[in-house]
Scaffold this active site. Structure first.
Site, PDB file in Angstrom:
ATOM      1  N   HIS A  75       9.166  -9.404  -6.835  1.00 33.84           N
ATOM      2  CA  HIS A  75       8.004  -9.917  -6.082  1.00 33.84           C
ATOM      3  C   HIS A  75       8.037  -9.452  -4.630  1.00 33.84           C
ATOM      4  O   HIS A  75       7.484 -10.105  -3.756  1.00 33.84           O
ATOM      5  CB  HIS A  75       7.935 -11.453  -6.125  1.00 33.84           C
ATOM      6  CG  HIS A  75       8.172 -12.039  -7.478  1.00 33.84           C
ATOM      7  ND1 HIS A  75       7.175 -12.238  -8.405  1.00 33.84           N
ATOM      8  CD2 HIS A  75       9.325 -12.420  -8.095  1.00 33.84           C
ATOM      9  CE1 HIS A  75       7.683 -12.747  -9.512  1.00 33.84           C
ATOM     10  NE2 HIS A  75       9.000 -12.852  -9.354  1.00 33.84           N
TER      11      HIS A  75
ATOM     12  N   SER B 227      -0.874  11.147  14.269  1.00 32.38           N
ATOM     13  CA  SER B 227      -2.204  10.570  14.453  1.00 32.38           C
ATOM     14  C   SER B 227      -2.896  11.309  15.588  1.00 32.38           C
ATOM     15  O   SER B 227      -2.251  11.722  16.549  1.00 32.38           O
ATOM     16  CB  SER B 227      -2.066   9.087  14.799  1.00 32.38           C
ATOM     17  OG  SER B 227      -3.214   8.630  15.486  1.00 32.38           O
TER      18      SER B 227
ATOM     19  N   LYS C 279       2.738   7.843  16.374  1.00 31.76           N
ATOM     20  CA  LYS C 279       2.726   7.740  14.919  1.00 31.76           C
ATOM     21  C   LYS C 279       3.382   8.918  14.207  1.00 31.76           C
ATOM     22  O   LYS C 279       3.238  10.065  14.593  1.00 31.76           O
ATOM     23  CB  LYS C 279       1.277   7.620  14.409  1.00 31.76           C
ATOM     24  CG  LYS C 279       0.582   6.332  14.758  1.00 31.76           C
ATOM     25  CD  LYS C 279       1.269   5.090  14.201  1.00 31.76           C
ATOM     26  CE  LYS C 279       1.070   4.940  12.714  1.00 31.76           C
ATOM     27  NZ  LYS C 279      -0.302   4.553  12.370  1.00 31.76           N
TER      28      LYS C 279
ATOM     29  N   GLU D  67       1.747   9.027   0.419  1.00 33.85           N
ATOM     30  CA  GLU D  67       0.455   8.340   0.271  1.00 33.85           C
ATOM     31  C   GLU D  67      -0.497   9.150  -0.608  1.00 33.85           C
ATOM     32  O   GLU D  67      -1.195   8.608  -1.460  1.00 33.85           O
ATOM     33  CB  GLU D  67      -0.191   8.113   1.650  1.00 33.85           C
ATOM     34  CG  GLU D  67       0.493   7.018   2.441  1.00 33.85           C
ATOM     35  CD  GLU D  67      -0.013   6.941   3.879  1.00 33.85           C
ATOM     36  OE1 GLU D  67      -0.027   5.841   4.427  1.00 33.85           O
ATOM     37  OE2 GLU D  67      -0.396   7.979   4.459  1.00 33.85           O
TER      38      GLU D  67
END
Ligand code: ARG
Length: 465
Positions: A162, A283, A289, A296
């Site tokens: 979980h 970024s 970043k 992804e």
């Protein structure tokens, strides 16, 4: 009869007007099936050799066809080739080029054959080759996993259920879970390859042919393991494409799950790993970043590939026997699935060896969340307490520790004894994360030595040492 306005297609004999320009564009597949050119020529050369062998064409005709096809192949390879949409597909482009080059003999190549068994054969030759590429990439990723697992066999991290800290595990053990997923993927593909490796040629349009073709000979020439047993099925079956895309979807599901873990672990909140700069992007506005775009995108491409699987299932579900033009729509999803799976596997071969593992962060995270609570319960069981009883006792210990903002290992023996008199000094051996993982040494468990043994066995399975 006036020949004006008649169709100029290879199949145009019974047509009295040219194909509508829209229909020509709408029905053409050469824009994408040109990808099958090599396999189409390979299949045609084998078919021509067989026609020569059984005497349907002469040896001179056979030789002219084979030489002509080889020359066409060489030209296509140089890139110096123009595909014609008016000739619909890769098959008719090549056949018409052959006739253009060698004349009459070229017109005999299609004897005893239809584009229906031809395209099914091309697709199988193509997919067999691509499956072998994918299997090789699976092996590369598998080796990369084992190398990292070896280095991290004793690295302790939290195991989650979980996404809550559950019990301490070793990072090597976690990576071996990835390895197992990938081995099943390889087995599934190898299984699928057996059903891909069946030759449809000789089925012709749908009913077989009256020419005395030697199907076994053609199959041997093309390296097919068997020949199809029913002509209607052989020209219309695309199960092998669907099966492949199902196996590919599962590969992507696995890579997507790993990618989700990499994304989480690379976040400052976890900070378990750092991805190599060359696999990240920045970024345009936030200078600090470093984004895990590759994992992804792999996660996203899983949707795309499983979408292809579904589109292929939908493509097939309404088709009566035998061949229908619907089947032309099988190629783009298949090609894209092949490309995507191959790229995503390559991404992992590149990323895995370059992962920087933050062992301190993993260890301290494993020491939070009362990850050794089960070990304390097991300890009580060892002292004669029934497990369900022990579960309740430890629940109360955890509650107490939480109220004092302490971990279990920080509680004194006196405090622990208040919850159960059977607790002795030796309890502290099991309350450490090191003790916890070391105890789990059954086959399949997370103990460092067990993981090292599992890695040795895995290497034997791969045939590497
Ligand atoms: N381009 C077609 C395909 O991809 C080849 C077979 C066409 N056969 C036919 N009878 N129209 O399926």
């Amino acid at each position: 009869m006036n020949g004006e306005g008649r169709s100029n297609k290879p199949w145009g004999g019974r047509f009295t007007e040219p194909t509508d320009a829209f229909v020509e564009r709408f029905t053409a597949s050469v824009g994408f099936d040109q990808r099958l050119a090599e396999h189409d020529i390979q299949g045609s050369i084998a078919h021509a050799r067989m026609l020569g062998k059984v005497g349907v064409i002469s040896e001179a005709e056979r030789d002219a066809i084979v030489t002509g096809l080889e020359a066409i192949r060489a030209d296509i390879r140089t890139g110096d080739w123009v595909w014609s949409e008016a000739l619909e597909d890769v098959h008719m482009n090549i056949e018409s080029a052959l006739v253009g080059r060698i004349g009459e003999a070229g017109k005999k190549l299609h004897t005893g054959r239809s584009r229906n068994d031809q395209v099914a054969t091309d697709l199988r030759l193509y997919l067999r080759e691509e499956i072998d590429v994918i299997l090789a990439r699976i092996e590369q990723v598998s080796r990369a996993i084992l190398d990292v697992a070896d280095a991290e066999a004793a690295t302790i991290m939290p195991g989650f259920t979980h996404l809550q800290v559950a019990q301490p595990i070793t990072f090597g053990h976690h990576l071996l879970a990835w390895f197992e997923m990938l081995q099943r993927d390889g087995e599934r593909l190898a299984e699928c390859r057996r059903r891909v490796n069946v030759m449809p040629l000789g089925s012709a349009a749908l009913a077989g042919t009256g020419f005395p073709l030697d199907r076994e000979f053609t199959a041997r020439e093309l390296g097919f393991e068997t020949i199809s047993r029913n002509s209607l099925d052989a020209v219309s079956d695309r199960d092998f494409v669907i099966e492949f895309c199902a196996a590919a979807s599962l590969i992507l599901v696995h890579l997507s799950r790993w990618s989700e873990e990499l994304v989480l672990w690379a976040s400052p909140q976890f900070d378990f790993i750092e991805l190599p700069d060359r696999f990240c992007t920045g970024s345009s506005i936030m200078p600090q970043k470093k984004n895990p775009d590759v994992p992804e995108l792999i996660r996203a491409k899983t949707g795309r590939v499983s979408g292809h699987l579904l589109s292929l299932i939908m493509l097939m579900k309404g088709q009566p026997l035998a061949y229908n033009r619907d089947n032309q729509e099988d190629k783009e999803p298949l090609f894209d699935t092949v490309d995507t799976v191959q790229d995503c596997l390559s991404a992992y071969t590149g990323m895995l060896p370059a992962l920087r593992v933050n062992r301190d962060k993993m260890l301290s995270a494993a020491q939070t969340g009362f990850s050794t609570a089960t070990d304390l319960a097991d300890y009580l069981v060892g002292k004669g307490v029934a497990f369900r009883e022990a579960h309740g006792i430890v629940g109360r210990v955890v509650n107490h520790a939480a109220s004092e903002a302490k971990d279990l290992v920080d509680l004194s023996l006196d405090v622990l004894k208040k919850f159960s008199p059977v607790i002795e000094k030796d309890v502290f051996d099991v309350l450490t994360v090191e003790g916890s993982v070391a105890a789990r040494d059954l086959p399949g468990g997370t103990a460092p030595d067990t993981v090292r043994r599992a890695i040795r066995e895995a290497r034997t399975r791969l045939g590497v040492s």
